[in-house]
Design a protein around this motif. Sequence first.
Motif, PDB file in Angstrom:
ATOM      1  N   GLU A  21      -1.342  10.553  -0.639  1.00 53.44           N
ATOM      2  CA  GLU A  21      -1.105  10.447  -2.068  1.00 53.44           C
ATOM      3  C   GLU A  21      -1.692   9.140  -2.585  1.00 53.44           C
ATOM      4  N   VAL A  22      -2.148   9.177  -3.848  1.00 53.01           N
ATOM      5  CA  VAL A  22      -2.835   8.045  -4.454  1.00 53.01           C
ATOM      6  C   VAL A  22      -1.894   7.332  -5.411  1.00 53.01           C
ATOM      7  N   ASN A  23      -1.937   6.019  -5.391  1.00 54.52           N
ATOM      8  CA  ASN A  23      -1.164   5.214  -6.331  1.00 54.52           C
ATOM      9  C   ASN A  23      -1.739   5.370  -7.722  1.00 54.52           C
ATOM     10  N   THR A  24      -0.902   5.808  -8.682  1.00 53.67           N
ATOM     11  CA  THR A  24      -1.358   6.054 -10.058  1.00 53.67           C
ATOM     12  C   THR A  24      -0.731   5.089 -11.056  1.00 53.67           C
ATOM     13  N   ASN A  25      -0.071   4.047 -10.581  1.00 55.98           N
ATOM     14  CA  ASN A  25       0.595   3.104 -11.480  1.00 55.98           C
ATOM     15  C   ASN A  25      -0.417   2.125 -12.063  1.00 55.98           C
ATOM     16  N   ILE A  26      -0.663   2.260 -13.362  1.00 58.13           N
ATOM     17  CA  ILE A  26      -1.625   1.389 -14.040  1.00 58.13           C
ATOM     18  C   ILE A  26      -1.087  -0.045 -14.040  1.00 58.13           C
ATOM     19  N   GLY A  27      -1.930  -0.976 -13.691  1.00 54.62           N
ATOM     20  CA  GLY A  27      -1.539  -2.377 -13.642  1.00 54.62           C
ATOM     21  C   GLY A  27      -1.258  -2.867 -12.241  1.00 54.62           C
ATOM     22  N   TYR A  28      -1.086  -1.957 -11.292  1.00 50.65           N
ATOM     23  CA  TYR A  28      -0.869  -2.344  -9.909  1.00 50.65           C
ATOM     24  C   TYR A  28      -2.214  -2.638  -9.244  1.00 50.65           C
ATOM     25  N   GLU A  29      -2.193  -3.609  -8.369  1.00 56.12           N
ATOM     26  CA  GLU A  29      -3.409  -3.926  -7.628  1.00 56.12           C
ATOM     27  C   GLU A  29      -3.812  -2.789  -6.699  1.00 56.12           C
ATOM     28  N   GLU A  30      -2.848  -1.980  -6.284  1.00 58.21           N
ATOM     29  CA  GLU A  30      -3.125  -0.878  -5.356  1.00 58.21           C
ATOM     30  C   GLU A  30      -3.514   0.400  -6.077  1.00 58.21           C
TER      31      GLU A  30
END
Length: 839
Positions: A408-417
């Motif tokens: 799964e892909v990190n979709t949190n805008i603003g996170y470095e990841e």
Amino acid sequence: MLEIILHLKLHFTENKKTTLLNNKYYLISFFLFLISFSGFSQSGTLKGVILDDGKNPIPNVNIKAGDRGTVTNDNGFFILKIPADQDVTVEFSHLSYKSIVATFNLKNGEDIEFHPVMKESVEQISTVVISSKKRKDVEGIVTLQPETIRLIPGANPGVENLLKTLPGVSSNNELSTQYSVRGGNYDENLVYVNGVEIYRPFLVRSGQQEGLSFINPAMVQNVDFSAGGFQAKYGDKLASVLDITYRKPYDFGISLDLSLLGGSLTAEAISKNTKLSGIVGLRYRNNSLFVNAQETETNYDPKFLDVQTQINYNFSHKFSVSFLGNASLNKYNYEPKTRQTNFGTLENPLALLVFYEGQEKDQYQTLFGALKGTYLLNDDVTLNLTASSYHTTESEYFDILAQYRLGEVNTNIGYEELGEVEFSEGIGGQLDHGRNDLDALITSIEHNGKYTLDNHDFEWSLKYTNEDIRDRLVEWEVIDSAGFSINPPGLDYFNDQPYSPYEGPLVAFQNVRAKNETTIQRLQAYLQWSKRTKIGDNDVWFNAGARVQNWTVSGVGIEKTTQTIVSPRAQFAIKPNWKKDMLFRIGGGIYSQAPFYRELRDSSGTVRPDVKAQKSFQVVVGHEYSFKMWDRPFKLTTEAFYKYLTDVNPYTVENVRIRYRATNNATAYAYGLDMRLNGEFVPGTESWFSFGYLKTQENIDDRGYIARPTDQRLQFAALFQDYVPNLPKLKMYLNLVYNTGLPGGSPSYADPYDYQNRLPDYKRADVGIQYVIVDQNETHTGWRKPFKYLSLGIEIFNVFDAQNSITNTWVRDVYSKRQYAIPNYLTPRVFNVTTSMKF
């Protein structure tokens, strides 16, 4: 033959007498050597190229000066000796053009060039009306202009790039020059250059491995294409014919084309007495610009190089010899590093991360040569004898280990990841190994001729071909998931690890090992008749003929098998005497395709000599409507076709590699509608819009009809040329293609009756912008003086950055046993810079 010997003896005697006076030898060295001889005493030489209004050469123009005469060749070239120091009237005449009469007074030994332009004129001879521009339309042949071929942008510029904009022709891989026509596959298309059949490498499996097409666009004079229902004089294939003619030089010239993808250099010359002429083309291509733009990070070192030459020598106005040669070396070194492909949905975005070790090294080396002799027995009979040889040595070596993570892909805008995989749903690896070698030698000798009697044309041919092919195939693939080996789906033992221990044998997921030494001998012949006449006030054209082929397959450990096929074909066209310019035609017959080596070899690498020829009953009905719009010429062409195929050899397509089952256990059909509107949408330029509908299905082992791998339902293409009205030297070229998705993307082991998924639609637009600095129709001074032509341009490939995929990579989730189809994307948006020049 006696006449040729006497002519050569007299020619040698005259030259010997004049040796002490004025016989000199000149050497022009630029890839070829041209020798020139002095002219006959008390005579001058008149030579040139006769063109029509469209600047196209006109063959078979009669040229008479008193009791002397000649005719133009296929490239419109002529040479005529006329008496010196007196007024000589020369008449240029042709059935389809207005005659030209000119008077010349040449000094002894003087050579002059005369290039007349003949105006079209439809003349009635007896009861027959002949118009040269309509001849190929009547036969259902599309003719493409060489200049358009060289200008239109594309990832693989050339003839095939332009073919893909025609109705019925499709390709979903811009890195490949291969194409399918009306439901046929890549192996069902005939390609001729100067009347000699052309072959392509056997082992290429990916578009980015192909390199250069055989056809050198800088050397092309004429391009004819038929998408089906073609005449008996063309070979035994099921889909299409591409007939290329290379030009014969009539002057010295050099042209150079350069871009970030490579370049080409072409030189041409003709001897002073015009008996010897030649053209040489050198090309180099490097696909790094495209491959480095893809999502897989690689060390990519391709070298695609070829040199071609055509040399012509006229012993007399009746006998001439030509040689066509080609040598190519394609090296493909590929070392993948990493890959990340994002897919899934907005709610559940996924990514595949792959880390690679290993490399692939491929090499394809081909040599080709054809020697052709032409003898004009008289005004009605032409005889040809052609000998050709094609030799290819190919190697394909690879060992690539791919270790992957699916998560799964990190979709949190603003996170470095953002965009990184934060939870793995599956891990595993795959090891691919290959050691494939092939050595093929194909030689042939053919006699063909043409006899004209009144309005009847008779053509015939007899051809012998020997194919000697030596092949070693070693491929295996091992797949594991979380450390547990995955067995091929065909085994009865199911691997249920890690939930329960597996006690069955561990085997490779795929394992192919074969060594073949195969010889195929073919004897082919055809006879056809055609006639132009009138029925009432309507012009009509008839054509009927048949082909026959006998072939024998033998080799080490192969049972000798002999088979024979017969292919009758016929065409009819009528041009009614109506106010509106319309043409109707119908063509068809029984088309049989004898198996080539690739079709004899099944998926395990075993050669099956008893594979039969695939047979197709075809009917093509066409209509053409020529009209004027905005006071400019336009043409609407419509063709409907139907094919019913028996003894079908089922196959699968992986990128550009075709794998046959080597059985004849299927039937199939294809039908559709093709339309093209072409004309001067912009004054002085030709553009067109194409539309095609196709449905093709096959029935394997009476299990019912399913879509064939080439079931391309809808196709739309446009080729558009434009320029700035106040600055006509600034030109724009657009190449637009839209194809609905092909069946495919299934696992290679899958039963096609279980997997009928389709790839996404293929959408691509390439744009080229060119500025002409030096126009060949203008006179320049200063630094521009050496140039006959000079231009600079930029090209934007895949303007809208569409994500097109060619295949899928299948990855298994170890926990849920679910398989994910991860698309293998083609090239994204890429920029290129070009320049063209002629000297």
